[in-house]
Motif scaffolding. Structure first.
Motif, short mmCIF file in Angstrom:
data_model
loop_
_atom_site.label_atom_id
_atom_site.label_comp_id
_atom_site.label_asym_id
_atom_site.label_seq_id
_atom_site.Cartn_x
_atom_site.Cartn_y
_atom_site.Cartn_z
N ASP A 169 0.81 -1.23 0.00
CA ASP A 169 0.00 0.00 0.00
C ASP A 169 0.84 1.28 0.00
N HIS A 170 2.08 1.21 0.44
CA HIS A 170 2.86 2.44 0.59
C HIS A 170 3.42 2.93 -0.74
N ASN A 171 4.11 2.04 -1.43
CA ASN A 171 4.68 2.45 -2.72
C ASN A 171 4.06 1.61 -3.82
N CYS A 173 -3.24 -0.96 4.62
CA CYS A 173 -3.19 -2.13 5.51
C CYS A 173 -4.15 -2.01 6.70
N HIS A 174 -4.16 -0.87 7.38
CA HIS A 174 -4.95 -0.77 8.61
C HIS A 174 -6.46 -0.82 8.34
N GLN A 175 -6.87 -0.17 7.25
CA GLN A 175 -8.30 -0.18 6.90
C GLN A 175 -8.72 -1.60 6.49
N SER A 185 4.42 -3.98 11.35
CA SER A 185 5.61 -3.16 11.09
C SER A 185 5.18 -1.82 10.52
N ASP A 186 4.32 -1.18 11.25
CA ASP A 186 3.85 0.16 10.89
C ASP A 186 3.29 0.80 12.15
N SER A 187 3.65 2.04 12.37
CA SER A 187 3.31 2.66 13.65
C SER A 187 1.81 2.86 13.85
N HIS A 188 1.03 2.81 12.75
CA HIS A 188 -0.42 2.98 12.93
C HIS A 188 -1.19 1.67 13.09
N THR A 189 -0.45 0.60 13.35
CA THR A 189 -1.10 -0.68 13.64
C THR A 189 -2.14 -0.54 14.76
N CYS A 191 -0.02 10.68 1.75
CA CYS A 191 0.31 10.68 3.18
C CYS A 191 1.80 10.41 3.40
N ILE A 192 2.39 9.64 2.50
CA ILE A 192 3.80 9.30 2.64
C ILE A 192 4.63 9.99 1.54
N GLY A 193 4.06 11.06 0.99
CA GLY A 193 4.79 11.86 0.01
C GLY A 193 4.90 11.20 -1.35
N PHE A 202 -5.14 13.36 7.29
CA PHE A 202 -4.14 12.38 7.65
C PHE A 202 -3.77 12.48 9.13
N ASN A 203 -2.67 11.81 9.48
CA ASN A 203 -2.26 11.80 10.89
C ASN A 203 -0.92 12.47 11.16
N ARG A 204 -0.16 12.79 10.13
CA ARG A 204 1.16 13.39 10.36
C ARG A 204 1.35 14.59 9.45
N GLY A 257 7.89 18.87 5.51
CA GLY A 257 8.48 18.23 4.34
C GLY A 257 7.91 16.87 4.00
N ARG A 258 7.16 16.24 4.89
CA ARG A 258 6.65 14.89 4.63
C ARG A 258 5.74 14.85 3.39
N SER A 259 5.06 15.97 3.13
CA SER A 259 4.14 16.02 1.99
C SER A 259 4.89 16.03 0.67
FE1 SF4 Z 1 0.05 4.75 5.12
FE2 SF4 Z 1 -0.04 7.24 5.94
FE3 SF4 Z 1 -1.21 5.37 7.34
FE4 SF4 Z 1 1.44 5.48 7.29
S1 SF4 Z 1 0.08 6.99 8.16
S2 SF4 Z 1 0.15 3.64 7.06
S3 SF4 Z 1 1.76 6.18 5.19
S4 SF4 Z 1 -1.76 6.02 5.28
#
Ligand code: SF4
Ligand code: MIC
Length: 678
Positions: free
Chosen positions: A75-77, A111-113, A129-133, A371-373, A388-390, A394-396
């Protein structure tokens, strides 16, 4: 004794033999901060952290994952700008087939959804392996984010080790008013608690207000518990949870989960939902929160609705209700990234997608995306409103843009007005939706989308590939593209260290600061020698050059409070390790990053006295004279700052538990595990 819900789930999953130094008696609260180990029922990875996690899993050498369920998401890249990205996808797919994992194909969603919709089970543990688990806490899971190596160990059947968190209770009363959303609950909490308020803690929600929140709303709140620095956040599993699971076609996995009557919390935070108003986190931190009414009138150039925080059907429906029959302002570009393929299909069926497209929204892929640029970067000096959450600088993808984190309602109202707008000040027709102004996954009572439509769509798992049988798996060859390089390992620390300070950083340094993401960097997530070149690029563009001049042979980084907050990416430890960083000395550390440093053999030392921080400058030499002694005995570290003939002695607190010390003595978690460590 009465226990909180978090304590009950922890106790049910304790691996007593592995709880070093800690005696846990069933039914009795565990001392806060004590070292504990828990059994992991489910794991998840995403592509950006997954490749490293599986490269490490392969070295463990077991034929099949030993969890109840493990899922590998992509989902990220998903940009596929050249061969590297799809090579990573094919590697991940072949790993899933070989080792007994589910594989969620690119396009299936974030992944989380997706995990919430298809796999989450109340009362179970999930390590990702993702902080939003911790999004899984919305469905009453003990869901924790960790580095890929910790997840690899859990897939191999190993316990997850952590310090017993404090349990903060959040009592919700009342109900949200029209125009106010779940995002505003968590933004309110962030403004009270700050981005480091939750380090070493769990936020457990309870009270009469809980029942009024749908599962996707609860998941928005637990998702952004990551921004508080919390270990995880959790809601009870109640009739609302049951109804959600029923609609998802998974009612059979429901169980009631709640705290015991009279359970004691380490502190209780009160939030009256009916008193909340719309809020926004201002640039560049999720805790820089202001009421939207104060920001109203600020011109906006970009709006984006999506990310794992706010991309459910509820969220898209809320936005559609506001923009229906209207059009986005000429000065605004707007996009939506639905959280999953199921959300996208349901939104299409319910007419929500049409409402948004007619209003001028661009439809982005069901993925992390902006969300991850990864695309949709704002214009220079732009003002971007994102659900989003962050909003780290520069993240954008645009260094001088100002990103505001808002609810879907605020995003939609502002897109139409062209300036930041409080949705509660807008007239919008919500009569055709539910009483809360949104089509809810629970009631589904919009005429265009019946409950059975939702269930049929959710149960269409066409983009999920189920695990193969052992016999079939044995025939699978792992596909490895040329950009996929083995994970390097650290040299073990000696008794002393004498090394220059190559970087002195301030408070709240994020893992995005340490190792950025975005289109340029993400393709190298499976190639440490290449990605290491971007280490600390955002704070000091010359860091790589300096490390090269020092011969990659040893250096120290100094940090302020909450060093390493944000993402779980272990590349923020691997990059520095590869460049020779041997120790990070900081005022305090964020949980996941500290564990990642330890896992890759970098010594985290906490200043015993904050004053010492002020006495150190870049290019000073730091000496640590008793490393092995401190790692064996647990005593504090003895340090010296040397500047020419000027020597300043100071103490470093040893905040490492027995297992972490043993891992560091071995030279990292991989070496520790190879030598039989648990
Ligand atoms: Fe993906 Fe953004 Fe959620 Fe991280 S915060 S898992 S990059 S949608
Ligand atoms: C993020 O939101 O920063 C990420 C990208 O999802 C990260 C993981 C990563 O860096 O791959 C996270 O939050 O852990």
């Amino acid at each position: 004794m009465a226990l909180t819900l978090a304590e009950k789930i922890i106790q049910e999953h304790l691996v007593h033999d592995a709880c070093k130094e800690t005696v846990c008696v069933r039914g009795t609260p565990i001392e806060r901060g004590a070292h504990i180990a828990v059994r992991i029922d489910q794991t998840l990875t995403q592509d950006a952290t997954g490749t490293m996690a599986y490269l490490q899993f392969e070295t463990i050498g077991i034929p099949r994952v030993r969890t109840e369920l493990s899922v590998s998401y992509v989902d990220h890249n998903t940009l596929q700008t050249d061969f590297k990205n799809m090579d990573d996808h094919r590697y991940l797919q072949s790993i899933a087939a070989k080792y007994g994992l589910w594989f969620s194909r690119p396009g299936n969603g974030i992944c989380h959804q997706v995990h919430l919709e298809r796999f989450g089970v109340p009362g179970k543990t999930l390590l990702g392996s993702d902080s939003h688990t911790p999004t899984g806490g919305g469905i009453s899971m003990m869901a924790i984010g960790a580095g890929g190596l910790d997840v690899a160990v859990a897939m191999g059947g190993g316990a997850f080790h952590l310090a017993m968190p404090k349990i903060y209770g959040v009592r919700l009363t009342g109900a949200l008013r029209k125009g106010v959303s779940a995002k505003d609950i968590i933004l309110e909490l962030l403004s009270r608690e700050t981005v480091k308020g939750g380090v070493g803690a769990v936020y457990e929600y309870f009270g009469s207000g809980v029942a009024s929140l749908t599962v996707p709303q609860r998941a928005t709140v637990t998702n952004m518990g990551a921004e508080l620095g919390a270990t995880f956040s959790i809601f009870p599993s109640d009739e609302t949870t049951r109804a959600f699971l029923d609609v998802m076609g998974r009612g059979d996995v429901w169980s009631e989960q709640k705290a015991d009557e009279g359970a004691a919390y380490d502190k209780v935070i009160e939030i009256d939902l009916s008193s909340l108003t719309a809020r926004a986190a201002c640039p560049h931190s999720p805790d820089a929160v202001q009421p939207v009414s104060v920001l109203a009138g600020t011109p906006v150039t970009q709006v984006c609705i999506g990310s794992c925080t706010n991309s459910s059907l509820d969220d898209l429906a809320a936005a559609a209700a506001i923009v229906r029959g209207k059009h986005i302002a000429p000065n605004v570009e707007a996009g939506i990234a639905p959280g999953s393929r199921a959300v996208l299909l349901m939104a299409e069926k319910a007419g929500i997608l049409g409402d948004l497209i007619r209003a001028g929204f661009r439809i982005l892929e069901s993925a992390c995306g902006p969300c991850i640029g990864m695309g949709f970067a704002p214009n220079s000096q732009g003002v971007s409103l994102r659900t989003f959450n962050r909003n780290f600088k520069g993240r954008s993808g645009t260094a001088d843009a100002g990103v505001y984190l808002v609810s879907p309602e605020t995003a939609a109202a502002s897109a139409v007005a062209g300036v930041i707008t409080d949705p509660s000040s807008c007239a919008y027709e919500d009569a055709c939706w539910t009483a809360q102004g949104r089509v809810s996954l629970l009631s589904g009572n919009d005429a265009r989308l019946s409950l059975s439509d939702i269930t049929a769509t959710a149960k269409d798992d066409g983009m999920l590939i189920a695990p193969l049988s052992e016999a079939e798996a044995a025939r699978i060859e792992i596909i490895r593209g040329p950009n996929i390089k083995p994970c390097p390992s650290a040299a073990a620390l000696g008794e002393t260290l004498s090394a220059p300070v190559l970087l002195k950083a301030g408070d709240n340094i994020t893992t995005d600061d340490i190792m950025p993401a975005g289109t340029k960097v993400l393709p190298f997530r499976s190639n440490i020698p290449e990605i290491a070149k971007f280490t600390f690029e955002r704070i000091d563009a010359d860091f790589y050059k300096k490390a090269e001049q020092a011969g990659f042979s040893g250096c120290v980084v100094i940090g302020g409070e909450n060093y390493g907050q944000g993402s779980s990416r272990e590349h923020a430890a691997l990059g520095p390790m590869y460049l020779g960083v041997r120790a990070v000395i900081a005022k305090s550390f964020a949980r996941i990053h500290k564990a990642n440093l330890i896992n890759f053999g970098i010594l985290p030392v906490a200043f015993a006295d904050g004053g010492a921080y002020d006495c150190i400058a870049e290019q000073d030499v730091i000496e640590i004279t008793n490393i092995q002694q401190a790692l064996e005995s647990g005593c504090d570290f003895v340090l010296r700052r040397i500047r020419g003939s000027d020597v300043y002695e100071f103490t470093g607190s040893n905040t490492l538990d027995v297992r972490s010390r043993a891992i560091l003595r071995a030279g990292g978690l991989a070496a520790y595990t190879r030598h039989g460590g648990q």
